[in-house]
Design a protein around this motif. Structure first.
Motif, mmCIF file in Angstrom:
data_model
loop_
_atom_site.group_PDB
_atom_site.id
_atom_site.type_symbol
_atom_site.label_atom_id
_atom_site.label_comp_id
_atom_site.label_asym_id
_atom_site.label_seq_id
_atom_site.Cartn_x
_atom_site.Cartn_y
_atom_site.Cartn_z
ATOM 1 N N ASN A 21 24.840 27.918 29.495
ATOM 2 C CA ASN A 21 24.177 29.105 28.970
ATOM 3 C C ASN A 21 23.115 28.718 27.941
ATOM 4 N N ALA A 22 22.528 29.744 27.310
ATOM 5 C CA ALA A 22 21.432 29.500 26.367
ATOM 6 C C ALA A 22 21.897 28.643 25.194
ATOM 7 N N PHE A 23 23.150 28.826 24.779
ATOM 8 C CA PHE A 23 23.669 28.081 23.638
ATOM 9 C C PHE A 23 23.756 26.597 23.968
ATOM 10 N N ASN A 24 24.290 26.313 25.131
ATOM 11 C CA ASN A 24 24.405 24.944 25.587
ATOM 12 C C ASN A 24 23.020 24.289 25.647
ATOM 13 N N GLY A 38 7.852 39.600 37.889
ATOM 14 C CA GLY A 38 7.788 39.815 36.433
ATOM 15 C C GLY A 38 8.493 38.661 35.735
ATOM 16 N N ILE A 39 7.786 38.005 34.820
ATOM 17 C CA ILE A 39 8.386 36.777 34.254
ATOM 18 C C ILE A 39 8.887 36.964 32.815
ATOM 19 N N LEU A 40 8.991 38.212 32.369
ATOM 20 C CA LEU A 40 9.429 38.411 30.986
ATOM 21 C C LEU A 40 10.799 37.773 30.714
ATOM 22 N N SER A 41 11.705 37.899 31.691
ATOM 23 C CA SER A 41 13.042 37.307 31.508
ATOM 24 C C SER A 41 12.955 35.797 31.360
ATOM 25 N N LEU A 42 12.024 35.208 32.135
ATOM 26 C CA LEU A 42 11.885 33.753 32.095
ATOM 27 C C LEU A 42 11.272 33.319 30.758
ATOM 28 N N ILE A 43 10.271 34.104 30.304
ATOM 29 C CA ILE A 43 9.668 33.799 28.992
ATOM 30 C C ILE A 43 10.731 33.930 27.906
ATOM 31 N N ALA A 44 11.523 35.023 28.013
ATOM 32 C CA ALA A 44 12.589 35.234 27.020
ATOM 33 C C ALA A 44 13.564 34.071 27.040
ATOM 34 N N GLY A 45 13.938 33.627 28.248
ATOM 35 C CA GLY A 45 14.867 32.504 28.360
ATOM 36 C C GLY A 45 14.318 31.263 27.687
ATOM 37 N N SER A 46 13.030 31.008 27.927
ATOM 38 C CA SER A 46 12.408 29.832 27.325
ATOM 39 C C SER A 46 12.417 29.923 25.807
ATOM 40 N N PHE A 47 12.034 31.103 25.298
ATOM 41 C CA PHE A 47 11.949 31.210 23.841
ATOM 42 C C PHE A 47 13.328 31.175 23.178
ATOM 43 N N ASP A 55 21.567 39.046 26.278
ATOM 44 C CA ASP A 55 22.072 39.908 25.196
ATOM 45 C C ASP A 55 22.675 39.052 24.095
ATOM 46 N N SER A 56 23.231 37.914 24.504
ATOM 47 C CA SER A 56 23.860 37.057 23.509
ATOM 48 C C SER A 56 23.479 35.622 23.807
ATOM 49 N N ILE A 57 23.708 34.782 22.832
ATOM 50 C CA ILE A 57 23.365 33.380 22.958
ATOM 51 C C ILE A 57 24.240 32.699 24.025
ATOM 52 N N PHE A 58 25.337 33.345 24.393
ATOM 53 C CA PHE A 58 26.233 32.758 25.398
ATOM 54 C C PHE A 58 25.922 33.238 26.812
ATOM 55 N N ASP A 59 24.824 34.007 26.981
ATOM 56 C CA ASP A 59 24.421 34.415 28.327
ATOM 57 C C ASP A 59 23.652 33.274 28.992
ATOM 58 N N PRO A 60 23.817 33.145 30.301
ATOM 59 C CA PRO A 60 22.980 32.175 31.007
ATOM 60 C C PRO A 60 21.549 32.683 31.079
#
Lengths: 256, 287
Positions: B142-145, B62-71, B230-235
């Motif tokens: 993380n996502a913020f970086n 399931g790639i939803l997490s990966l799509i979410a990470g990309s977006f 959950d947050s912008i600071f999550d990897p």
């Protein structure tokens, strides 16, 4: 040179000199522009007449390397005074350019532009858009398609739209920079007639390359040559008995 | 026809055909290797399940997490790069004098020439510890970086393309606005920017495509956790990073292999759509 019995000028220059970098473009210009008259500025290309026109609403300020000395007095206020708000000057002194330059917006939005910038209310804008389009003789042609693009209009209509857009600001003075040079004869005739009508409301200053046009519509004519004001006189007077030999030569088509 | 001319014509013709062959070759192999993932999972589970456990038994693709990470990282990048890029474009095109412009323009374009791995290094070595210190977060990768680094990478794309669009707005429109008593700011906001709208939008979409497809930076600084943040600071683990990280450890022809190609198809479709939108915007403008 200027008839001293005339009433006071609406806008006038006082020893106006202008340089683009080291190029001395306007030399000691003293000219009165009378209230509710049409004044034409004629002269060969490159003589400085358009540059001079752009001194009256400070459009030359935008050109890097432009330096101005002397005064341009709107009644008795020098518009180059540091206390003067330049946007205020340009609201009072409207301008129409050589080529029609409507914004890529609807007909309505073009006319409303100046009013919106000044934060007028919607109802007032609607009213003034209609009035300005009527004053520019465009209303009947566009009243059913106010929200269509301004580019859907013909060249002559676009130029009248630009006039309407300037009139919406309720200016005291209208500067026209060769407004018909890009238009066909019919559209030109219409704009000339319009000028004669508009001079009941505003003072008009028109730069033209077309001597016959100056003869048809202006009350006063200024002949500019190589950056100097050679002659300024009532049009009829200048066209029948020019005082300066250069004016005579230019009017007779010896150069141009 | 002259012989030399014929040769020259055929060479250019072959060159143009080659690019089309490459394009369709890549698309074909992508779908040929990617579509078989549907033998192991339904399209619904593939796109909408957030469980990415490709090496478990049975594996979950399931790639939803990966799509979410990309977006998340891409939108974060745009939040940073749109104001910076557009601001720089407006400054260069409308405000700076000629000399400043001549210095600033190539400098910003230089930013586009820095290899992405260098950006990644910067994110790992400097930005990550900085984020840990300033925001008191446990992980700096993380996502913020990733958003910040990607954002900086996208700035030159948005600024140079928007600047081109602003510069092609005819000066007569600026003069018309100023002559109506508008000041410079009003002229820029109400006339110049709207007139350059299609170019500016295209630059943003192109920046989006660049950010969502960028691999090295997200591989290095996004943190690599396949989860919906959950947050912008999550990897996070954006799609390109997943493909790049896992392809080397996957046997050819396995379900995992096909699943990675499936991810590549999704990436391809997203960038393809963004290019179509740009074409559409530009076409509409030309009409």
């Amino acid at each position: 040179m200027v008839n001293k019995t005339q009433k006071t000028a609406h806008i006038s220059t006082e020893n106006l000199n202008l340089w683009f970098d080291d190029n001395h473009v306007l030399k000691d210009i003293n000219i009165p522009i009378y209230d509710k008259k049409v004044t034409a500025m004629i002269g060969p290309s490159g003589c400085g007449k358009s540059t001079m026109l752009r001194c009256f609403n400070r459009m030359n300020d935008l050109i890097p390397g432009c330096k101005i000395k002397g005064k341009v007095n709107l009644y008795d206020q020098n518009i180059y005074d540091s206390k003067v708000d330049v946007t205020d000057v340009r609201t009072k002194v409207g301008m129409v350019f050589q080529r029609p330059n409507p914004f890529p917006k609807s007909i309505y939005k073009n006319v409303a532009y100046g009013l919106k910038v000044r934060g007028e209310k919607k109802a007032k804008i609607d009213e003034l858009v209609e009035k300005s389009l009527k004053d520019a003789w465009l209303w009947d042609e566009v009243k059913d398609r106010l929200h269509e693009s301004a580019f859907s209009l013909s060249g002559g209509q676009q130029q009248r739209l630009c006039i309407a857009r300037a009139l919406a600001n309720n200016p005291e003075i209208l500067l026209l920079d060769e407004p018909t040079s890009a238009l066909d004869p019919q559209s030109t005739a219409k704009i000339e007639e319009l000028c004669l009508e508009l001079k009941n409301k505003v003072t008009i200053l028109i730069v033209t390359h077309n001597i016959a046009q100056a003869g048809r519509i202006s009350d006063y004519t200024a002949f500019i040559f190589l950056g100097e004001l050679v002659e300024f006189a009532p049009t009829k007077e200048m066209f029948t008995v020019p005082k300066d030999s250069r004016t005579e030569q230019y009017l007779s088509g010896a150069f141009g | 026809m002259d012989f030399k001319e014929k040769i020259f014509q055929s060479i250019t013709y072959i060159a143009s055909i080659c690019t089309i062959v490459f394009l369709f070759g890549i698309i074909l192999s992508l779908f040929f290797e990617g579509l078989p993932v549907l033998n192991f999972t339904s399209i619904k589970d593939f796109l909408f399940s957030k469980d990415w456990y490709p090496t478990m038994f049975p594996p979950k693709f399931g790639i939803l997490s990966l799509i979410a990470g990309s977006f998340v990282v891409t939108l974060g990048a745009l939040v940073i790069s749109i104001p910076l890029g557009l601001g720089a474009a407006i400054y260069i095109s409308e405000i700076a004098n000629k000399r400043v412009k001549e210095i600033l323009k190539p400098l910003i374009e230089l930013l586009a020439g820095i290899p992405s791995v260098v950006y990644g290094l910067f994110g790992m070595a400097f930005l990550s510890p900085f984020l840990i210190k300033v925001f008191q977060v446990p992980i700096g990768l993380n996502a913020f970086n990733a958003s910040i680094i990607l954002g900086i990478m996208v700035v030159p794309i948005i600024s140079s393309m928007s600047e081109d669009a602003l510069s092609t707005v005819p000066n007569s429109l600026r003069e018309a606005s100023l002559a109506l008593g508008a000041n410079k700011w009003e002229t820029i906001m109400k006339v110049v920017l709207p007139a350059a709208k299609s170019g500016v939008i295209s630059s943003i979409i192109l920046g989006f495509g660049r950010a969502i497809g960028e691999t090295m930076v997200v591989l290095m600084v996004a943190g690599g956790a396949a989860q919906i943040p959950d947050s912008i600071f999550d990897p996070v683990r954006p799609m390109p990073a997943t493909v790049a990280a896992e392809m080397g450890e996957t046997a050819i022809g396995t379900p995992h292999f096909h699943a990675l190609f499936g991810i590549a198809i999704i990436l391809f479709i997203i960038t393809f759509i963004s290019i179509l939108i740009i074409e559409f915007v530009v076409m509409r403008r030309k009409k």
